[in-house]
Design a protein around this motif. Structure first.
Motif, short mmCIF file in Angstrom:
data_model
loop_
_atom_site.label_atom_id
_atom_site.label_comp_id
_atom_site.label_asym_id
_atom_site.label_seq_id
_atom_site.Cartn_x
_atom_site.Cartn_y
_atom_site.Cartn_z
N PRO A 142 0.84 -1.21 0.00
CA PRO A 142 0.00 0.00 0.00
C PRO A 142 0.86 1.25 0.00
CG PRO A 142 -0.72 -1.55 1.69
CD PRO A 142 0.60 -2.05 1.19
N ILE A 143 0.40 2.29 -0.71
CA ILE A 143 1.16 3.52 -0.80
C ILE A 143 0.32 4.72 -0.34
CG2 ILE A 143 2.70 2.74 -2.63
CD1 ILE A 143 0.97 4.18 -4.65
N LEU A 144 1.03 5.69 0.23
CA LEU A 144 0.45 7.00 0.56
C LEU A 144 1.34 8.05 -0.08
CD1 LEU A 144 -0.29 6.54 4.38
CD2 LEU A 144 -1.90 6.30 2.49
N VAL A 145 0.72 9.03 -0.74
CA VAL A 145 1.48 10.07 -1.44
C VAL A 145 1.11 11.44 -0.88
CG1 VAL A 145 1.93 11.17 -3.66
CG2 VAL A 145 1.57 8.69 -3.55
N PHE A 146 2.14 12.17 -0.44
CA PHE A 146 1.97 13.57 -0.05
C PHE A 146 2.42 14.41 -1.24
CE2 PHE A 146 2.20 11.35 3.95
CZ PHE A 146 1.26 12.01 4.73
N PRO A 147 1.48 14.95 -2.03
CA PRO A 147 1.84 15.59 -3.29
C PRO A 147 2.80 16.76 -3.11
CG PRO A 147 -0.52 15.18 -3.20
CD PRO A 147 0.02 14.92 -1.82
N GLY A 148 3.74 16.86 -4.07
CA GLY A 148 4.70 17.95 -4.06
C GLY A 148 4.41 18.97 -5.13
N ILE A 166 1.59 18.09 -10.12
CA ILE A 166 0.37 18.54 -10.77
C ILE A 166 -0.10 17.45 -11.73
CG2 ILE A 166 -0.63 20.27 -12.30
CD1 ILE A 166 1.55 22.21 -11.24
N GLY A 167 -1.34 16.98 -11.55
CA GLY A 167 -1.90 15.94 -12.39
C GLY A 167 -1.69 14.53 -11.88
N ILE A 168 -0.92 14.34 -10.79
CA ILE A 168 -0.63 13.00 -10.29
C ILE A 168 -1.89 12.29 -9.80
CG2 ILE A 168 -0.13 13.70 -7.91
CD1 ILE A 168 1.83 11.06 -9.92
N GLU A 169 -2.89 13.06 -9.38
CA GLU A 169 -4.11 12.45 -8.86
C GLU A 169 -4.82 11.60 -9.91
OE1 GLU A 169 -5.05 16.42 -10.60
OE2 GLU A 169 -3.59 15.72 -9.09
N ARG A 170 -4.54 11.82 -11.18
CA ARG A 170 -5.15 11.01 -12.24
C ARG A 170 -4.71 9.56 -12.16
NH1 ARG A 170 -4.84 14.89 -17.61
NH2 ARG A 170 -5.11 16.87 -16.52
N PHE A 171 -3.56 9.33 -11.55
CA PHE A 171 -2.99 7.99 -11.50
C PHE A 171 -3.10 7.35 -10.12
CE2 PHE A 171 -0.24 10.51 -14.47
CZ PHE A 171 -0.84 10.05 -15.63
N LEU A 172 -3.64 8.08 -9.15
CA LEU A 172 -3.72 7.59 -7.78
C LEU A 172 -5.16 7.30 -7.38
CD1 LEU A 172 -1.27 10.12 -6.07
CD2 LEU A 172 -0.83 7.69 -6.46
N GLU A 173 -5.31 6.35 -6.46
CA GLU A 173 -6.60 6.10 -5.86
C GLU A 173 -6.85 7.14 -4.78
OE1 GLU A 173 -6.37 2.08 -4.52
OE2 GLU A 173 -5.99 1.29 -6.55
N GLU A 174 -8.11 7.42 -4.52
CA GLU A 174 -8.46 8.52 -3.61
C GLU A 174 -7.79 8.36 -2.24
OE1 GLU A 174 -12.43 10.73 -1.74
OE2 GLU A 174 -12.64 9.13 -3.24
N ALA A 175 -7.79 7.16 -1.70
CA ALA A 175 -7.24 6.94 -0.37
C ALA A 175 -5.72 7.07 -0.33
CB ALA A 175 -7.64 5.56 0.15
N GLU A 176 -5.08 7.02 -1.49
CA GLU A 176 -3.62 7.13 -1.54
C GLU A 176 -3.14 8.57 -1.46
OE1 GLU A 176 -2.78 3.17 -4.32
OE2 GLU A 176 -2.90 5.17 -5.24
N ILE A 177 -4.01 9.52 -1.73
CA ILE A 177 -3.63 10.94 -1.77
C ILE A 177 -3.80 11.55 -0.38
CG2 ILE A 177 -4.02 13.17 -2.86
CD1 ILE A 177 -5.31 11.69 -5.19
N ARG A 178 -2.71 12.06 0.17
CA ARG A 178 -2.73 12.66 1.50
C ARG A 178 -2.64 14.18 1.35
NH1 ARG A 178 -5.52 9.47 2.92
NH2 ARG A 178 -5.38 10.35 5.02
N PRO A 179 -2.95 14.94 2.41
CA PRO A 179 -2.94 16.41 2.32
C PRO A 179 -1.54 16.95 2.02
CG PRO A 179 -4.08 15.66 4.31
CD PRO A 179 -3.39 14.47 3.74
N LYS A 180 -1.46 17.93 1.13
CA LYS A 180 -0.15 18.50 0.81
C LYS A 180 0.45 19.24 1.99
CE LYS A 180 -1.68 22.88 -1.34
NZ LYS A 180 -3.13 22.72 -1.10
N GLU A 181 -0.41 19.67 2.94
CA GLU A 181 0.09 20.33 4.16
C GLU A 181 0.60 19.32 5.19
OE1 GLU A 181 -3.02 20.62 3.06
OE2 GLU A 181 -3.05 22.60 2.10
N GLY A 182 0.44 18.03 4.90
CA GLY A 182 0.96 16.99 5.77
C GLY A 182 -0.04 16.48 6.78
N GLU A 183 0.32 15.37 7.41
CA GLU A 183 -0.49 14.81 8.49
C GLU A 183 0.39 13.90 9.33
OE1 GLU A 183 -3.72 12.39 7.20
OE2 GLU A 183 -2.49 11.12 5.93
#
Length: 259
Positions: free
Chosen positions: A97-103, A107-124
């Motif tokens: 399983p992967i989690l991605v904190f977008p950098g 831009i556009g990476i969300e097209r290739f990721l599942e919703e649960a894999e995308i984490r807030p860009k401000e961090g958590e």
């Protein structure tokens, strides 16, 4: 909390209740951008992915955290990224399983990721540790935690008396001025940041330049007097001030007025 420094990444394993593998700044598609600037290299995405998968196999983590800049091109997706990134992410997620904190390059990476894999860009905070890419102000509730950040690509250059030199990816660890960053829990446990080197083999930025000309909210709020340098294999090098003093002796005007 247990930290393991993986030299052949470079990558980091942090273990509390979960065993997490931390990788920063893959920059898949960087070759297309270099070609646009007149520097032509064949794509090394296959080799880079193979190295990542070997790192995953060697460390056997529960999850993989990608600290942003999975892709390289901004502000759009290149043909290379359209062609390569879906397969890269599918290969990884079939293994772990992967989690991605977008950098800032994602831009556009969300097209290739599942919703649960995308984490807030401000961090958590995950399992007691805070994660983000590092190009934005961190979320207020990251205060009081170790903040693990990408974006900076730290690299160290060391020289000895006879002229031999070493240039290597490195970690930069420092206390952060939490009030200047607007973090909660300021005045309780101080926040410390760990700047993670880039996994991409041609992406490096000298630690002295990061200190002299900080380019993110976190690096601007770093307390340089207690910052420390650690090589990719976990070898402790010493305080950042040691390199800053050496740099000032060699070229005292190098960082003045844009020189």
């Amino acid at each position: 909390m247990k930290l393991e420094f993986i030299r052949d990444g470079p990558a980091l394993v942090i273990e509390n209740t979960e065993r997490l593998l931390i990788v920063a700044d893959l920059h898949f598609g960087i070759e297309a951008d270099l070609a646009a600037h007149g520097m032509h290299f064949k794509s090394h995405s296959t080799e880079r992915l193979d190295r990542l998968m070997k790192t995953i196999d060697a460390t056997d983590p529960d999850r993989l955290i990608l600290l942003g800049d999975v892709k390289h091109s901004i502000p759009s997706l290149t043909r290379q990224e359209w062609r390569e990134i879906p397969g890269v992410l599918d290969t990884i997620r079939r293994r772990i399983p992967i989690l991605v904190f977008p950098g800032n390059h994602d831009i556009g990476i969300e097209r290739f990721l599942e919703e649960a894999e995308i984490r807030p860009k401000e961090g958590e905070v995950i399992d007691g540790v805070a994660y983000l890419h590092g190009h934005t102000y961190p979320a207020p509730d990251l205060g009081g935690h170790l903040i693990v950040t990408g974006h900076h690509h730290p690299q160290v250059s060391l020289h000895d008396e006879v002229g031999c030199s070493l240039q290597s990816p490195a970690y930069l660890r420092a206390t952060i001025d939490v009030k200047a960053l607007g973090l909660m829990n300021a005045g309780t446990a101080p926040a410390r940041a760990l700047f993670v080197p880039a996994f991409n083999e041609i992406a490096g930025y000298d630690i002295v330049k990061i200190a002299r000309d900080p380019f993110s909210p976190i690096s601007r709020c770093m307390k340089q007097d207690d910052a420390e340098i650690i090589l990719a294999d976990g070898t402790y090098i010493g305080p950042l001030s040691m390199l800053l003093d050496e740099d000032a002796d060699e070229d005292p005007g190098a960082y003045l007025h844009g020189a």
